[in-house]
Write a protein that holds these residues in place. Structure first.
Motif, PDB file in Angstrom:
ATOM      1  N   GLY A  75       0.779  -1.227   0.000  1.00 31.33           N
ATOM      2  CA  GLY A  75       0.000   0.000   0.000  1.00 31.33           C
ATOM      3  C   GLY A  75       0.815   1.284   0.000  1.00 31.33           C
ATOM      4  N   GLN A  76       2.119   1.195  -0.198  1.00 33.03           N
ATOM      5  CA  GLN A  76       2.966   2.385  -0.123  1.00 33.03           C
ATOM      6  C   GLN A  76       3.461   2.864  -1.484  1.00 33.03           C
ATOM      7  OE1 GLN A  76       5.940   2.321   2.967  1.00 33.03           O
ATOM      8  NE2 GLN A  76       4.795   0.749   4.070  1.00 33.03           N
ATOM      9  N   GLY A  77       2.992   2.267  -2.545  1.00 38.05           N
ATOM     10  CA  GLY A  77       3.357   2.724  -3.876  1.00 38.05           C
ATOM     11  C   GLY A  77       4.553   1.984  -4.456  1.00 38.05           C
ATOM     12  N   TYR A  78       4.744   2.233  -5.751  1.00 38.97           N
ATOM     13  CA  TYR A  78       5.760   1.514  -6.511  1.00 38.97           C
ATOM     14  C   TYR A  78       7.173   1.826  -6.040  1.00 38.97           C
ATOM     15  CZ  TYR A  78       8.002  -0.683 -10.521  1.00 38.97           C
ATOM     16  OH  TYR A  78       8.764  -1.490 -11.324  1.00 38.97           O
ATOM     17  N   ASP A  79       7.450   3.068  -5.684  1.00 39.77           N
ATOM     18  CA  ASP A  79       8.798   3.421  -5.236  1.00 39.77           C
ATOM     19  C   ASP A  79       9.181   2.662  -3.971  1.00 39.77           C
ATOM     20  OD1 ASP A  79       9.257   5.074  -7.390  1.00 39.77           O
ATOM     21  OD2 ASP A  79       8.693   6.920  -6.325  1.00 39.77           O
ATOM     22  N   ALA A  80       8.247   2.521  -3.045  1.00 44.57           N
ATOM     23  CA  ALA A  80       8.515   1.754  -1.818  1.00 44.57           C
ATOM     24  C   ALA A  80       8.775   0.286  -2.160  1.00 44.57           C
ATOM     25  CB  ALA A  80       7.357   1.875  -0.836  1.00 44.57           C
ATOM     26  N   LEU A  81       8.038  -0.245  -3.118  1.00 44.43           N
ATOM     27  CA  LEU A  81       8.238  -1.634  -3.541  1.00 44.43           C
ATOM     28  C   LEU A  81       9.613  -1.792  -4.201  1.00 44.43           C
ATOM     29  CD1 LEU A  81       7.184  -4.506  -3.897  1.00 44.43           C
ATOM     30  CD2 LEU A  81       6.043  -3.744  -5.992  1.00 44.43           C
ATOM     31  N   LYS A  82      10.015  -0.833  -5.024  1.00 45.10           N
ATOM     32  CA  LYS A  82      11.344  -0.882  -5.642  1.00 45.10           C
ATOM     33  C   LYS A  82      12.436  -0.828  -4.577  1.00 45.10           C
ATOM     34  CE  LYS A  82      12.523   1.172  -9.401  1.00 45.10           C
ATOM     35  NZ  LYS A  82      12.742   2.110 -10.514  1.00 45.10           N
ATOM     36  N   ASP A  83      12.261   0.043  -3.585  1.00 46.02           N
ATOM     37  CA  ASP A  83      13.237   0.130  -2.491  1.00 46.02           C
ATOM     38  C   ASP A  83      13.318  -1.196  -1.748  1.00 46.02           C
ATOM     39  OD1 ASP A  83      13.812   2.766  -3.124  1.00 46.02           O
ATOM     40  OD2 ASP A  83      12.545   3.601  -1.530  1.00 46.02           O
ATOM     41  N   CYS A  84      12.173  -1.808  -1.488  1.00 42.17           N
ATOM     42  CA  CYS A  84      12.122  -3.106  -0.812  1.00 42.17           C
ATOM     43  C   CYS A  84      12.852  -4.154  -1.647  1.00 42.17           C
ATOM     44  CB  CYS A  84      10.668  -3.520  -0.579  1.00 42.17           C
ATOM     45  SG  CYS A  84      10.467  -5.126   0.201  1.00 42.17           S
ATOM     46  N   GLY A  85      12.604  -4.165  -2.946  1.00 42.88           N
ATOM     47  CA  GLY A  85      13.265  -5.122  -3.832  1.00 42.88           C
ATOM     48  C   GLY A  85      14.769  -4.948  -3.821  1.00 42.88           C
ATOM     49  N   ARG A  86      15.231  -3.714  -3.896  1.00 37.02           N
ATOM     50  CA  ARG A  86      16.679  -3.459  -3.863  1.00 37.02           C
ATOM     51  C   ARG A  86      17.285  -3.894  -2.531  1.00 37.02           C
ATOM     52  NH1 ARG A  86      15.563   1.246  -7.409  1.00 37.02           N
ATOM     53  NH2 ARG A  86      14.970   2.434  -5.581  1.00 37.02           N
ATOM     54  N   ASP A  87      16.581  -3.591  -1.435  1.00 41.09           N
ATOM     55  CA  ASP A  87      17.067  -4.021  -0.107  1.00 41.09           C
ATOM     56  C   ASP A  87      17.147  -5.541  -0.040  1.00 41.09           C
ATOM     57  OD1 ASP A  87      17.222  -1.381   0.706  1.00 41.09           O
ATOM     58  OD2 ASP A  87      15.372  -1.449   1.898  1.00 41.09           O
ATOM     59  N   LEU A  88      16.106  -6.206  -0.515  1.00 39.25           N
ATOM     60  CA  LEU A  88      16.101  -7.670  -0.489  1.00 39.25           C
ATOM     61  C   LEU A  88      17.196  -8.244  -1.376  1.00 39.25           C
ATOM     62  CD1 LEU A  88      12.299  -8.440  -0.351  1.00 39.25           C
ATOM     63  CD2 LEU A  88      14.022  -9.155   1.318  1.00 39.25           C
ATOM     64  N   ASP A  89      17.475  -7.606  -2.485  1.00 38.42           N
ATOM     65  CA  ASP A  89      18.539  -8.095  -3.357  1.00 38.42           C
ATOM     66  C   ASP A  89      19.882  -8.057  -2.619  1.00 38.42           C
ATOM     67  OD1 ASP A  89      19.499  -9.188  -5.775  1.00 38.42           O
ATOM     68  OD2 ASP A  89      20.021  -7.198  -6.531  1.00 38.42           O
ATOM     69  N   VAL A  90      20.154  -6.979  -1.911  1.00 36.07           N
ATOM     70  CA  VAL A  90      21.394  -6.876  -1.120  1.00 36.07           C
ATOM     71  C   VAL A  90      21.420  -7.964  -0.051  1.00 36.07           C
ATOM     72  CG1 VAL A  90      22.644  -5.439   0.545  1.00 36.07           C
ATOM     73  CG2 VAL A  90      21.743  -4.420  -1.558  1.00 36.07           C
ATOM     74  N   LEU A  91      20.303  -8.144   0.657  1.00 39.90           N
ATOM     75  CA  LEU A  91      20.239  -9.151   1.722  1.00 39.90           C
ATOM     76  C   LEU A  91      20.399 -10.563   1.167  1.00 39.90           C
ATOM     77  CD1 LEU A  91      17.339  -7.589   3.810  1.00 39.90           C
ATOM     78  CD2 LEU A  91      19.772  -7.699   4.464  1.00 39.90           C
ATOM     79  N   VAL A  92      19.778 -10.830   0.019  1.00 39.99           N
ATOM     80  CA  VAL A  92      19.885 -12.164  -0.585  1.00 39.99           C
ATOM     81  C   VAL A  92      21.325 -12.435  -1.020  1.00 39.99           C
ATOM     82  CG1 VAL A  92      19.212 -13.553  -2.605  1.00 39.99           C
ATOM     83  CG2 VAL A  92      17.457 -12.454  -1.188  1.00 39.99           C
ATOM     84  N   LYS A  93      22.000 -11.437  -1.533  1.00 41.77           N
ATOM     85  CA  LYS A  93      23.411 -11.625  -1.895  1.00 41.77           C
ATOM     86  C   LYS A  93      24.245 -11.946  -0.656  1.00 41.77           C
ATOM     87  CE  LYS A  93      23.213  -8.862  -6.090  1.00 41.77           C
ATOM     88  NZ  LYS A  93      23.448  -7.529  -6.672  1.00 41.77           N
ATOM     89  N   GLU A  94      23.946 -11.294   0.469  1.00 40.33           N
ATOM     90  CA  GLU A  94      24.624 -11.621   1.731  1.00 40.33           C
ATOM     91  C   GLU A  94      24.273 -13.038   2.171  1.00 40.33           C
ATOM     92  OE1 GLU A  94      24.194  -8.761   4.936  1.00 40.33           O
ATOM     93  OE2 GLU A  94      24.067  -7.136   3.470  1.00 40.33           O
ATOM     94  N   LEU A  95      23.013 -13.419   1.980  1.00 39.08           N
ATOM     95  CA  LEU A  95      22.569 -14.767   2.339  1.00 39.08           C
ATOM     96  C   LEU A  95      23.314 -15.815   1.526  1.00 39.08           C
ATOM     97  CD1 LEU A  95      20.623 -16.623   3.925  1.00 39.08           C
ATOM     98  CD2 LEU A  95      18.970 -16.268   2.072  1.00 39.08           C
TER      99      LEU A  95
END
Length: 178
Positions: free
Chosen positions: A148-168
């Motif tokens: 419910g926070q819009g596309y930019d928030a979803l993009k930020d979440c995706g980028r954050d998760l990408d960094v975390l997944v690379k660490e994983l």
């Protein structure tokens, strides 16, 4: 006659609320970054069988993931029990998984918690270290929900998760290569 032993791949289960944004992104990013791992996802309040959200698909594909064949899944005890590593995207998801399968406690963390506790020793090391380090504020263990926070928030979440997944990937590589 030669006997061949087949070792099942590590199964990593990502858990969020609706299995709409965070856990599908993490699942599909891990699949893209580490094909030798079986990545799955589920939601504590998912609509089973729902397709991937269009905006989530767009973010995922922009990050190099594949959305093909995704269908949302409700979190169940069986999913938790069959997973070698269970990673909630918030503390409430970790707690829901443990309530369903209490014996999974030693292999259930938030994603950020696991990365903080795993020092190259994988799940056993992270489980041992869990009670030995100082507690952190809840926000440090969670990936914010973009719902419910819009596309930019979803993009930020995706980028954050990408960094975390690379660490994983770096954290679990020793477990997968054993």
């Amino acid at each position: 006659m030669t006997s061949v032993t087949s070792v099942a791949p590590l199964t990593v289960l990502f858990v969020c609320t609706g299995n709409v944004h965070r856990s599908p992104l993490a699942e599909r990013l891990l699949r893209a970054r580490m094909p030798g791992v079986r990545a799955v996802s589920a939601g504590t309040f998912a609509r089973p069988g729902a397709p991937m959200d269009t905006a989530t698909r767009s973010v995922l594909e922009e990050l190099g993931g594949d959305s093909a064949g995704f269908a949302s899944t409700q979190l169940t005890a069986e999913l938790v029990e069959r997973s070698g590593l269970v990673l909630g995207l918030a503390r409430e998801h970790r707690e829901a998984a443990v309530r369903l399968a209490p014996l999974a406690l030693r292999r259930t963390f938030t994603l950020r918690e696991f990365l903080r506790l795993s020092d190259g020793t994988g799940v056993p090391g992270a489980a041992v270290r869990r009670g030995t380090l100082p507690a952190v504020p809840a926000a440090e263990d969670e990936v914010p929900d973009p719902w419910g926070q819009g596309y930019d928030a979803l993009k930020d979440c995706g980028r954050d998760l990408d960094v975390l997944v690379k660490e994983l990937v770096r954290a679990i590589s020793p477990m997968v290569c054993e």
